[in-house]
Design a protein around this motif. Sequence first.
Motif, mmCIF file in Angstrom:
data_model
loop_
_atom_site.group_PDB
_atom_site.id
_atom_site.type_symbol
_atom_site.label_atom_id
_atom_site.label_comp_id
_atom_site.label_asym_id
_atom_site.label_seq_id
_atom_site.Cartn_x
_atom_site.Cartn_y
_atom_site.Cartn_z
ATOM 1 N N GLY A 85 0.765 -1.279 0.012
ATOM 2 C CA GLY A 85 0.011 0.043 -0.240
ATOM 3 C C GLY A 85 0.861 1.222 0.047
ATOM 4 O O GLY A 85 0.191 2.383 0.015
ATOM 5 N N LYS A 86 2.133 1.047 -0.186
ATOM 6 C CA LYS A 86 2.949 2.557 0.133
ATOM 7 C C LYS A 86 2.928 3.430 -1.121
ATOM 8 O O LYS A 86 2.651 4.719 -0.684
ATOM 9 C CB LYS A 86 4.367 1.979 0.261
ATOM 10 N N SER A 87 2.546 2.809 -2.395
ATOM 11 C CA SER A 87 2.589 3.802 -3.480
ATOM 12 C C SER A 87 1.202 4.340 -3.493
ATOM 13 O O SER A 87 1.020 5.569 -3.913
ATOM 14 C CB SER A 87 2.479 3.121 -4.928
ATOM 15 N N THR A 88 -0.097 3.750 -2.860
ATOM 16 C CA THR A 88 -1.341 4.082 -2.769
ATOM 17 C C THR A 88 -1.050 5.487 -1.951
ATOM 18 O O THR A 88 -1.902 6.639 -1.952
ATOM 19 C CB THR A 88 -2.382 3.174 -2.424
ATOM 20 N N ALA A 89 -0.563 5.150 -0.591
ATOM 21 C CA ALA A 89 -0.297 6.320 0.287
ATOM 22 C C ALA A 89 0.178 7.395 -0.464
ATOM 23 O O ALA A 89 -0.338 8.766 -0.201
ATOM 24 C CB ALA A 89 0.346 5.831 1.489
ATOM 25 N N LEU A 90 1.337 7.404 -1.291
ATOM 26 C CA LEU A 90 1.801 8.489 -1.749
ATOM 27 C C LEU A 90 0.975 9.087 -2.881
ATOM 28 O O LEU A 90 0.749 10.382 -2.917
ATOM 29 C CB LEU A 90 2.972 7.858 -2.707
ATOM 30 N N ARG A 91 0.042 8.376 -3.539
ATOM 31 C CA ARG A 91 -1.050 8.756 -4.467
ATOM 32 C C ARG A 91 -2.183 9.697 -3.663
ATOM 33 O O ARG A 91 -2.804 10.653 -4.070
ATOM 34 C CB ARG A 91 -1.656 7.950 -5.263
ATOM 35 N N VAL A 92 -2.341 9.099 -2.645
ATOM 36 C CA VAL A 92 -3.576 9.851 -1.676
ATOM 37 C C VAL A 92 -2.895 11.273 -1.203
ATOM 38 O O VAL A 92 -3.570 12.234 -1.384
ATOM 39 C CB VAL A 92 -3.740 8.885 -0.333
ATOM 40 N N ALA A 93 -1.717 11.283 -0.817
ATOM 41 C CA ALA A 93 -0.978 12.717 -0.404
ATOM 42 C C ALA A 93 -0.879 13.227 -1.574
ATOM 43 O O ALA A 93 -1.201 14.536 -1.474
ATOM 44 C CB ALA A 93 0.416 12.402 0.305
ATOM 45 N N ALA A 94 -0.713 12.745 -2.794
ATOM 46 C CA ALA A 94 -0.603 13.959 -3.946
ATOM 47 C C ALA A 94 -1.937 14.290 -4.519
ATOM 48 O O ALA A 94 -1.892 15.165 -5.159
ATOM 49 C CB ALA A 94 0.069 13.120 -5.085
ATOM 50 N N GLY A 95 -2.999 13.700 -3.831
ATOM 51 C CA GLY A 95 -4.335 14.155 -4.640
ATOM 52 C C GLY A 95 -4.799 13.404 -5.714
ATOM 53 O O GLY A 95 -5.710 13.635 -6.436
ATOM 54 N N ILE A 96 -4.100 12.353 -5.938
ATOM 55 C CA ILE A 96 -4.447 11.532 -7.265
ATOM 56 C C ILE A 96 -5.390 10.482 -6.910
ATOM 57 O O ILE A 96 -6.252 9.787 -7.641
ATOM 58 C CB ILE A 96 -3.234 10.979 -7.620
ATOM 59 N N GLN A 97 -5.377 9.746 -5.687
ATOM 60 C CA GLN A 97 -6.360 8.622 -5.191
ATOM 61 C C GLN A 97 -7.164 9.314 -4.247
ATOM 62 O O GLN A 97 -6.878 9.799 -3.029
ATOM 63 C CB GLN A 97 -5.419 7.739 -4.837
ATOM 64 N N PRO A 98 -8.443 9.123 -4.384
ATOM 65 C CA PRO A 98 -9.587 9.461 -3.482
ATOM 66 C C PRO A 98 -9.426 8.391 -2.358
ATOM 67 O O PRO A 98 -9.082 7.299 -2.582
ATOM 68 C CB PRO A 98 -10.774 9.461 -4.299
ATOM 69 N N VAL A 99 -10.211 8.774 -1.276
ATOM 70 C CA VAL A 99 -10.118 7.843 -0.188
ATOM 71 C C VAL A 99 -11.603 7.673 0.164
ATOM 72 O O VAL A 99 -12.525 8.422 -0.034
ATOM 73 C CB VAL A 99 -9.506 8.763 1.106
ATOM 74 N N SER A 100 -11.743 6.381 0.847
ATOM 75 C CA SER A 100 -13.061 5.837 1.049
ATOM 76 C C SER A 100 -13.601 6.446 2.482
ATOM 77 O O SER A 100 -14.761 6.442 2.852
ATOM 78 C CB SER A 100 -13.380 4.601 0.974
ATOM 79 N N ALA A 101 -12.592 6.658 3.412
ATOM 80 C CA ALA A 101 -12.679 7.048 4.812
ATOM 81 C C ALA A 101 -11.271 7.601 5.116
ATOM 82 O O ALA A 101 -10.294 7.507 4.580
ATOM 83 C CB ALA A 101 -12.980 5.883 5.751
ATOM 84 N N GLY A 102 -11.608 8.476 6.345
ATOM 85 C CA GLY A 102 -10.392 9.185 6.892
ATOM 86 C C GLY A 102 -10.320 10.490 6.489
ATOM 87 O O GLY A 102 -11.053 11.035 5.586
ATOM 88 N N ALA A 103 -9.062 10.935 6.638
ATOM 89 C CA ALA A 103 -8.764 12.463 6.350
ATOM 90 C C ALA A 103 -7.122 12.863 6.044
ATOM 91 O O ALA A 103 -6.634 12.127 6.845
ATOM 92 C CB ALA A 103 -9.337 13.522 7.282
ATOM 93 N N LEU A 104 -7.007 13.440 4.964
ATOM 94 C CA LEU A 104 -5.493 13.824 4.757
ATOM 95 C C LEU A 104 -5.290 15.155 4.731
ATOM 96 O O LEU A 104 -5.934 15.936 4.372
ATOM 97 C CB LEU A 104 -5.054 13.251 3.339
ATOM 98 N N ARG A 105 -4.391 15.762 5.616
ATOM 99 C CA ARG A 105 -4.187 17.335 5.930
ATOM 100 C C ARG A 105 -2.807 17.583 5.566
ATOM 101 O O ARG A 105 -1.921 16.863 5.888
ATOM 102 C CB ARG A 105 -4.536 17.487 7.364
ATOM 103 N N ILE A 106 -2.678 18.655 5.043
ATOM 104 C CA ILE A 106 -1.528 19.262 4.857
ATOM 105 C C ILE A 106 -1.389 20.801 5.265
ATOM 106 O O ILE A 106 -2.291 21.552 5.168
ATOM 107 C CB ILE A 106 -0.919 19.596 3.343
ATOM 108 N N ASN A 107 -0.545 21.023 6.217
ATOM 109 C CA ASN A 107 -0.404 22.030 7.420
ATOM 110 C C ASN A 107 -1.936 22.397 7.887
ATOM 111 O O ASN A 107 -2.208 23.485 8.122
ATOM 112 C CB ASN A 107 0.065 23.326 6.440
ATOM 113 N N GLY A 108 -2.437 21.220 8.342
ATOM 114 C CA GLY A 108 -3.805 21.380 9.124
ATOM 115 C C GLY A 108 -4.978 21.629 8.052
ATOM 116 O O GLY A 108 -6.121 21.580 8.660
ATOM 117 N N GLU A 109 -4.685 21.719 6.799
ATOM 118 C CA GLU A 109 -5.820 21.909 6.009
ATOM 119 C C GLU A 109 -6.335 20.683 5.264
ATOM 120 O O GLU A 109 -5.319 19.814 4.732
ATOM 121 C CB GLU A 109 -5.433 23.038 5.025
#
Length: 369
Positions: free
Chosen positions: A64-88
């Motif tokens: 799942g490591k590349s998927t995690a990177l894609r989530v951080a990049a905004g390429i992969q949508p998520v089905s649950a949870g939240a990703l924040r950059i600088n709290g946003e």
Amino acid sequence: MAEAAQAVEPQNWGPRGTAGVSFAASLEFDDICVELGGRPVLDNFRLSLRPGEIVCLLGESGSGKSTALRVAAGIQPVSAGALRINGELMSAPGRTVTPDRRGIGLMFQDYALFPHLSVLQNVLYGLKRLGRTAALEQARVSLRRVGLAGRENDYPHQLSGGQQQRLALARSVAPRPGLLLLDEPFSSLDARLRETVRDETLAVLRETNATSLVVTHDPEEAMIMGDRVALLRQGRIAQIGTAAEIYSRPVDLAAARFLSPLGEIETAVRAGMAETPLGPVPAPDFADGARVTVAIRPVGGARIAAQGPGIPGRIVSRRDAIGIDLFEVKLDGLDVPLGIRQPADGALRLGQDVSVVLNLEHVLVFGRD
């Protein structure tokens, strides 16, 4: 063409300390879940990066490591949870902020260079928001730092693999992003180039001060590059810590196996000691009679000598690896020869009887489930 490019490839990168400095961002994965094809790939994935920190996400293929990177990049949508950059909030169910609005630099495994654009144009592509003069200045600073200042008018196909990696790095850092995401950045390089390119890339990351998430399947690479290493297993972090922490205190036998080869001995504990054919090993955390696996690392776990104190053994395999000898040693009581790596010694020969001494600092004990 590739051979010609390789022949003229400059060997020197630009002076260290000349990469542009970024305003480092924080990054937080909060119980992220992603399913692909009905299969969970990230399962309540949690990870936080401090501003300016380099974290290596380490794991096997499919972890799942590349998927995690894609989530951080905004390429992969998520089905649950939240990703924040600088709290946003950047990613949540039903919400995905586009990559261009995240303040990130991306460097993919295949480099994703634009073949129809020149070297300079590839770097300028991410600087469109700047004026022409400022964009040219930042692009050329990045190209000088990676040693490609003289190749501005060439095209990606005219560059060797190492030069393409440099170009991809220059393009990712030129906008001075607060967050850099690198997906297996050295996997396509041959061994001759990999170490130099990795060391210089690490220097560039330090100079920019950008928070960096580096995906890799190579434990040595992760431990060299990362301020912390996060070991990913089946979509979750199995262990996170400094290289020294995860290497000296792996969370379980599977983690220890992933970080290095092991010689394994199955045994039992008596009076706080695990008995092995090489002598007793302290196991204070286990009850009497507990079944355990004693794991001996090839590097540092044991040492052999032509004579002296130790357990008798016989060298059944010996290979030279440029200053390092790789031995397999047969010992009474072990079904499989013990692997040992140590500095080259011409006095040790195939078939020779030797003495084997354990170094308990590099011997681990795990419970057997």
